[in-house]
Design an enzyme around this catalytic site. Structure first.
Site, PDB file in Angstrom:
ATOM      1  N   GLU A   1       0.856  -1.200   0.000  1.00  0.00           N
ATOM      2  CA  GLU A   1       0.000   0.000   0.000  1.00  0.00           C
ATOM      3  C   GLU A   1       0.883   1.238   0.000  1.00  0.00           C
ATOM      4  OE1 GLU A   1       0.035   2.068   2.788  1.00  0.00           O
ATOM      5  OE2 GLU A   1       1.214   0.798   4.116  1.00  0.00           O
ATOM      6  N   PHE A   2       0.347   2.328  -0.564  1.00  0.00           N
ATOM      7  CA  PHE A   2       1.117   3.582  -0.606  1.00  0.00           C
ATOM      8  C   PHE A   2       0.277   4.723  -0.019  1.00  0.00           C
ATOM      9  CE2 PHE A   2       2.649   0.874  -4.053  1.00  0.00           C
ATOM     10  CZ  PHE A   2       4.001   0.803  -3.738  1.00  0.00           C
ATOM     11  N   LEU A   3      -0.542   4.386   0.978  1.00  0.00           N
ATOM     12  CA  LEU A   3      -1.463   5.382   1.532  1.00  0.00           C
ATOM     13  C   LEU A   3      -0.736   6.353   2.447  1.00  0.00           C
ATOM     14  CD1 LEU A   3      -4.269   2.905   2.670  1.00  0.00           C
ATOM     15  CD2 LEU A   3      -3.967   4.012   0.442  1.00  0.00           C
TER      16      LEU A   3
ATOM     17  N   LYS B   1       4.052  21.398 -10.207  1.00  0.00           N
ATOM     18  CA  LYS B   1       4.741  21.292  -8.908  1.00  0.00           C
ATOM     19  C   LYS B   1       4.537  19.891  -8.348  1.00  0.00           C
ATOM     20  CE  LYS B   1       5.951  25.673  -7.590  1.00  0.00           C
ATOM     21  NZ  LYS B   1       5.041  26.788  -7.564  1.00  0.00           N
TER      22      LYS B   1
ATOM     23  N   CYS C   1       5.663   4.794   9.321  1.00  0.00           N
ATOM     24  CA  CYS C   1       6.326   4.111   8.207  1.00  0.00           C
ATOM     25  C   CYS C   1       7.793   4.479   8.004  1.00  0.00           C
ATOM     26  CB  CYS C   1       5.540   4.357   6.925  1.00  0.00           C
ATOM     27  SG  CYS C   1       3.941   3.549   6.987  1.00  0.00           S
TER      28      CYS C   1
ATOM     29  N   LYS D   1       7.909  -1.086  -2.127  1.00  0.00           N
ATOM     30  CA  LYS D   1       7.381  -0.316  -0.996  1.00  0.00           C
ATOM     31  C   LYS D   1       8.518   0.316  -0.186  1.00  0.00           C
ATOM     32  CE  LYS D   1       5.041   1.197   2.424  1.00  0.00           C
ATOM     33  NZ  LYS D   1       3.759   1.192   2.985  1.00  0.00           N
TER      34      LYS D   1
ATOM     35  N   ARG E   1       2.998   8.521  16.418  1.00  0.00           N
ATOM     36  CA  ARG E   1       4.094   7.557  16.396  1.00  0.00           C
ATOM     37  C   ARG E   1       5.362   8.201  15.815  1.00  0.00           C
ATOM     38  NH1 ARG E   1       1.053   2.325  13.860  1.00  0.00           N
ATOM     39  NH2 ARG E   1      -0.234   3.945  12.920  1.00  0.00           N
TER      40      ARG E   1
HETATM   41  C1  UDX Z   1       4.209   7.451   3.990  1.00  0.00           C
HETATM   42  C2  UDX Z   1       4.249   7.367   2.453  1.00  0.00           C
HETATM   43  O1  UDX Z   1       4.123   8.684   1.891  1.00  0.00           O
HETATM   44  C3  UDX Z   1       3.156   6.459   1.952  1.00  0.00           C
HETATM   45  O2  UDX Z   1       3.267   6.327   0.538  1.00  0.00           O
HETATM   46  C4  UDX Z   1       3.314   5.093   2.628  1.00  0.00           C
HETATM   47  O3  UDX Z   1       2.301   4.219   2.251  1.00  0.00           O
HETATM   48  C5  UDX Z   1       3.315   5.233   4.128  1.00  0.00           C
HETATM   49  O4  UDX Z   1       4.344   6.145   4.522  1.00  0.00           O
HETATM   50  P1  UDX Z   1       2.791   8.803   5.781  1.00  0.00           P
HETATM   51  O5  UDX Z   1       3.760   8.300   6.803  1.00  0.00           O
HETATM   52  O6  UDX Z   1       1.350   8.824   6.070  1.00  0.00           O
HETATM   53  O7  UDX Z   1       2.980   8.012   4.391  1.00  0.00           O
HETATM   54  O8  UDX Z   1       3.132  10.307   5.465  1.00  0.00           O
HETATM   55  P2  UDX Z   1       3.919  11.281   4.553  1.00  0.00           P
HETATM   56  O9  UDX Z   1       2.961  12.342   4.186  1.00  0.00           O
HETATM   57  O10 UDX Z   1       4.702  10.688   3.471  1.00  0.00           O
HETATM   58  O11 UDX Z   1       4.910  11.870   5.671  1.00  0.00           O
HETATM   59  C6  UDX Z   1       5.983  11.157   6.216  1.00  0.00           C
HETATM   60  C7  UDX Z   1       6.956  12.131   6.841  1.00  0.00           C
HETATM   61  O12 UDX Z   1       7.438  13.005   5.864  1.00  0.00           O
HETATM   62  C8  UDX Z   1       6.343  12.996   7.923  1.00  0.00           C
HETATM   63  O13 UDX Z   1       7.210  13.092   9.029  1.00  0.00           O
HETATM   64  C9  UDX Z   1       6.160  14.332   7.291  1.00  0.00           C
HETATM   65  O14 UDX Z   1       6.287  15.401   8.200  1.00  0.00           O
HETATM   66  C10 UDX Z   1       7.254  14.330   6.278  1.00  0.00           C
HETATM   67  N1  UDX Z   1       6.835  15.085   5.122  1.00  0.00           N
HETATM   68  C11 UDX Z   1       5.710  14.730   4.479  1.00  0.00           C
HETATM   69  C12 UDX Z   1       7.554  16.173   4.721  1.00  0.00           C
HETATM   70  O15 UDX Z   1       8.579  16.496   5.298  1.00  0.00           O
HETATM   71  N2  UDX Z   1       7.100  16.866   3.654  1.00  0.00           N
HETATM   72  C13 UDX Z   1       5.959  16.522   3.008  1.00  0.00           C
HETATM   73  O16 UDX Z   1       5.578  17.187   2.061  1.00  0.00           O
HETATM   74  C14 UDX Z   1       5.244  15.420   3.416  1.00  0.00           C
HETATM   75  C1  UDX Z   2      -0.209  -0.943   8.529  1.00  0.00           C
HETATM   76  C2  UDX Z   2       0.561  -2.107   7.935  1.00  0.00           C
HETATM   77  O1  UDX Z   2      -0.034  -3.279   8.173  1.00  0.00           O
HETATM   78  C3  UDX Z   2       1.982  -2.005   8.278  1.00  0.00           C
HETATM   79  O2  UDX Z   2       2.709  -3.094   7.813  1.00  0.00           O
HETATM   80  C4  UDX Z   2       2.419  -0.774   7.585  1.00  0.00           C
HETATM   81  O3  UDX Z   2       3.783  -0.616   7.606  1.00  0.00           O
HETATM   82  C5  UDX Z   2       1.732   0.405   8.222  1.00  0.00           C
HETATM   83  O4  UDX Z   2       0.385   0.269   8.122  1.00  0.00           O
HETATM   84  P1  UDX Z   2      -1.546  -0.245  10.573  1.00  0.00           P
HETATM   85  O5  UDX Z   2      -2.756  -0.321   9.713  1.00  0.00           O
HETATM   86  O6  UDX Z   2      -1.061   1.084  11.012  1.00  0.00           O
HETATM   87  O7  UDX Z   2      -0.332  -0.997   9.837  1.00  0.00           O
HETATM   88  O8  UDX Z   2      -1.633  -1.260  11.747  1.00  0.00           O
HETATM   89  P2  UDX Z   2      -2.227  -1.217  13.194  1.00  0.00           P
HETATM   90  O9  UDX Z   2      -2.824   0.110  13.486  1.00  0.00           O
HETATM   91  O10 UDX Z   2      -1.206  -1.833  14.060  1.00  0.00           O
HETATM   92  O11 UDX Z   2      -3.471  -2.223  13.037  1.00  0.00           O
HETATM   93  C6  UDX Z   2      -3.386  -3.588  12.889  1.00  0.00           C
HETATM   94  C7  UDX Z   2      -4.717  -4.216  13.299  1.00  0.00           C
HETATM   95  O12 UDX Z   2      -4.586  -5.625  13.160  1.00  0.00           O
HETATM   96  C8  UDX Z   2      -5.142  -3.938  14.728  1.00  0.00           C
HETATM   97  O13 UDX Z   2      -6.457  -3.453  14.738  1.00  0.00           O
HETATM   98  C9  UDX Z   2      -5.071  -5.311  15.408  1.00  0.00           C
HETATM   99  O14 UDX Z   2      -6.044  -5.496  16.402  1.00  0.00           O
HETATM  100  C10 UDX Z   2      -5.274  -6.241  14.234  1.00  0.00           C
HETATM  101  N1  UDX Z   2      -4.726  -7.589  14.444  1.00  0.00           N
HETATM  102  C11 UDX Z   2      -3.457  -7.758  14.843  1.00  0.00           C
HETATM  103  C12 UDX Z   2      -5.534  -8.691  14.209  1.00  0.00           C
HETATM  104  O15 UDX Z   2      -6.690  -8.543  13.848  1.00  0.00           O
HETATM  105  N2  UDX Z   2      -5.025  -9.934  14.389  1.00  0.00           N
HETATM  106  C13 UDX Z   2      -3.767 -10.154  14.819  1.00  0.00           C
HETATM  107  O16 UDX Z   2      -3.354 -11.298  15.012  1.00  0.00           O
HETATM  108  C14 UDX Z   2      -2.936  -9.024  15.049  1.00  0.00           C
END
Ligand code: UDX
Ligand code: UDX
Length: 456
Positions: free
Chosen positions: A155-157, A266, A283, A208, A350
């Site tokens: 995923e890239f969310l 941009k 992440c 990823k 986190r």
């Molecule tokens: C990231 C990846 O972008 C996403 O594709 C992947 O699936 C999960 O990890 P996320 O952690 O939600 O997503 O946030 P992101 O917006 O990329 O920010 C990550 C870090 O980069 C943050 O600490 C943020 O402050 C920093 N950041 C983000 C910047 O410095 N500039 C930006 O424009 C965006």
């Molecule tokens: C996700 C991805 O899975 C992780 O690999 C990626 O890097 C970041 O995003 P996230 O959705 O943030 O993680 O995970 P988390 O908030 O920890 O949720 C995981 C869920 O799985 C929890 O609700 C937990 O209760 C559930 N879980 C965990 C199960 O249902 N069964 C299990 O055995 C363990």
């Protein structure tokens, strides 16, 4: 398609709701009963723009529901997506949840006669699906892969725009064990109009990691360059980035496509080439560390990635140092920390730089008052451990009579604050801008003691 998704964290839930809205029938499974009850009532356990609206929509259309019953969910679906967490455990990726759910799925597949596909969506290091998930599934199902399908679909969310990203992906990567697995699995994305790339399992896993570590690298690079600019003196890093961003390889002329004008495209990547107080979230920190660990395990010294992590580790402290340079001793000084989330539009704390900054301020004897528009006291356990921290319910309450304020998260409401506002409310108007969201000139003109990253 009929899909079951295990794990209703932010990835599992967002993916489930979006796949349901695009015409699939989705069952989300989690071991956490409270979460399941909330979700079935249309309430979301996380802060994510537009997620509650879409959840209510798919619940009312009955294309989505949540349950704790894994067995029934697998029997009533053709595809199971693993989306449980893969947290960091001292620089190593913790696969215990992945292993446990693989075992549970295997045991159920043993008695299921229809062809079923298992897809890993959780972020796992290259080779994990082949060397960890596959053998567990085979052992407990007593079947060989081929009798069931196996895919890896990263995923890239981005938190804060996860719905937008999930509904309009830029690419869909499908790592497939064999052609049949990929051919069947891709049907869940039949209504998504974007490039769909088929690879082997380990390539999908690596795509990823390289995506996240490139972005983390840009951030640490930008922060290292900020340090160099400060060292030289007489340079503002903001001007440096403005100059760099205009390189047409980074922001091409629109005329390349339309044939007229000087306007630029941009690209989003530019916002990662900007100096601040460092990256955080669930992440970047975890993925960069895990990739480093993998590199060492296979005999490669990851010199760039090591530096990326080291620069990021020390970046939050830069803000505290600025403050010390201005105020001197921080003992008993009231310091307002604006922003706890690791970035705007999320309540996720986190690995937020705010945590490191607060810890450092407390160590120096400061009295910390923090504020965040969406992070609540209960969300941030670390803070509860420190009686000296006050949680302000408004910006005003945070900065009133403060000796200094540090802006850590670039929330829109903080961007709007004027130098006059800080002057009016604070005991001494000292503002440390950890994201360079204010105009240096404007703040200095108003006699605010303003210091941002990247100039001296
Ligand atoms: C990231 C990846 O972008 C996403 O594709 C992947 O699936 C999960 O990890 P996320 O952690 O939600 O997503 O946030 P992101 O917006 O990329 O920010 C990550 C870090 O980069 C943050 O600490 C943020 O402050 C920093 N950041 C983000 C910047 O410095 N500039 C930006 O424009 C965006
Ligand atoms: C996700 C991805 O899975 C992780 O690999 C990626 O890097 C970041 O995003 P996230 O959705 O943030 O993680 O995970 P988390 O908030 O920890 O949720 C995981 C869920 O799985 C929890 O609700 C937990 O209760 C559930 N879980 C965990 C199960 O249902 N069964 C299990 O055995 C363990």
């Amino acid at each position: 398609m009929k899909i079951s998704i295990i794990g209703t964290g932010y990835v599992g839930l967002v993916t489930g709701v979006c796949l349901a809205d695009k015409g699939n029938s989705v069952i989300c499974v989690d071991i956490d009963k409270n979460k399941i009850n909330m979700i079935n009532k249309g309430k979301i356990p996380i802060y994510e723009l537009n997620l509650d609206r879409l959840l209510k929509k798919v619940l009312s259309k009955k294309t989505f529901f949540a349950t704790t019953n894994l067995e029934k969910s697998i029997y009533n679906s053709d595809i199971t997506i693993i989306s449980v967490g893969t947290p960091d455990n001292n620089g190593k990726i913790d696969l215990s949840y992945i292993k446990e759910v693989s075992k549970q799925i295997g045991l159920i597949l043993k008695n299921k006669s229809n062809y079923h596909i298992v897809a890993v969506k959780s972020t796992v290091l290259p080779m994990t699906t082949e060397l960890v998930v596959k053998p567990i599934l085979e052992k407990y199902s007593t079947k060989k892969v081929g009798e069931f399908g196996l895919c890896m679909n990263p995923e890239f969310l981005r938190e804060g725009s996860a719905i937008e990203d999930a509904m309009n992906p830029d690419r869909i990567i499908i790592g497939q064990y064999d052609n049949k697995s990929g051919r069947e699995f891709v049907k869940i994305y039949s209504k998504f109009n974007c490039p769909k790339i088929f690879t082997n399992l380990r390539t999908a896993e690596l795509i990823k990691y390289v995506t996240n570590s490139l972005l983390a690298t840009l951030i640490s690079y930008s922060n290292e360059i900020a340090r160099i600019s400060e060292g030289i003196g007489g340079i503002d890093i903001v001007d440096v980035w403005k100059g760099l961003h205009l390189d047409s390889r980074l922001s091409p002329f629109k005329s390349k496509f339309t044939g007229k004008g000087n306007a630029r495209i941009k690209p989003g990547i530019l916002s990662y080439i900007w100096s601040g107080c460092g990256y955080g979230g669930s992440c970047f920190p975890k993925d960069t560390k895990a990739l480093v660990k993998l590199a060492y395990d296979i005999g490669v010294k990851p010199e760039i990635l090591n530096s990326v992590i080291n620069v990021n580790k020390t970046q939050p402290e830069e803000l505290v140092l600025y403050l010390k340079n201005i105020i001197g001793n921080l003992k008993n000084k009231k310091i307002a920390v604006l922003g706890l989330a690791f970035k705007p539009d999320t309540n996720d704390t986190r690995e937020s730089p705010a945590i490191a900054i607060i810890k450092s301020l407390l160590k120096s004897g400061a009295i910390v008052t923090c504020h965040d528009p969406v992070v609540h006291k209960k969300d941030i356990k670390m803070i509860l451990k420190y009686p000296k921290i006050t949680f302000a319910s408004s910006i005003e309450e945070a900065i009133i009579k403060a000796d200094a304020a540090i802006v850590v998260t670039a929330w829109e409401e903080y961007r709007k604050l004027s130098p006059e506002y800080f002057k009016q409310k604070m005991k001494t108007p000292i503002v440390i801008d950890g994201r360079r969201i204010y105009s240096k000139e404007e703040f200095l003109k108003e006699n605010v003691c303003y210091k941002g990253i990247g100039y001296r």
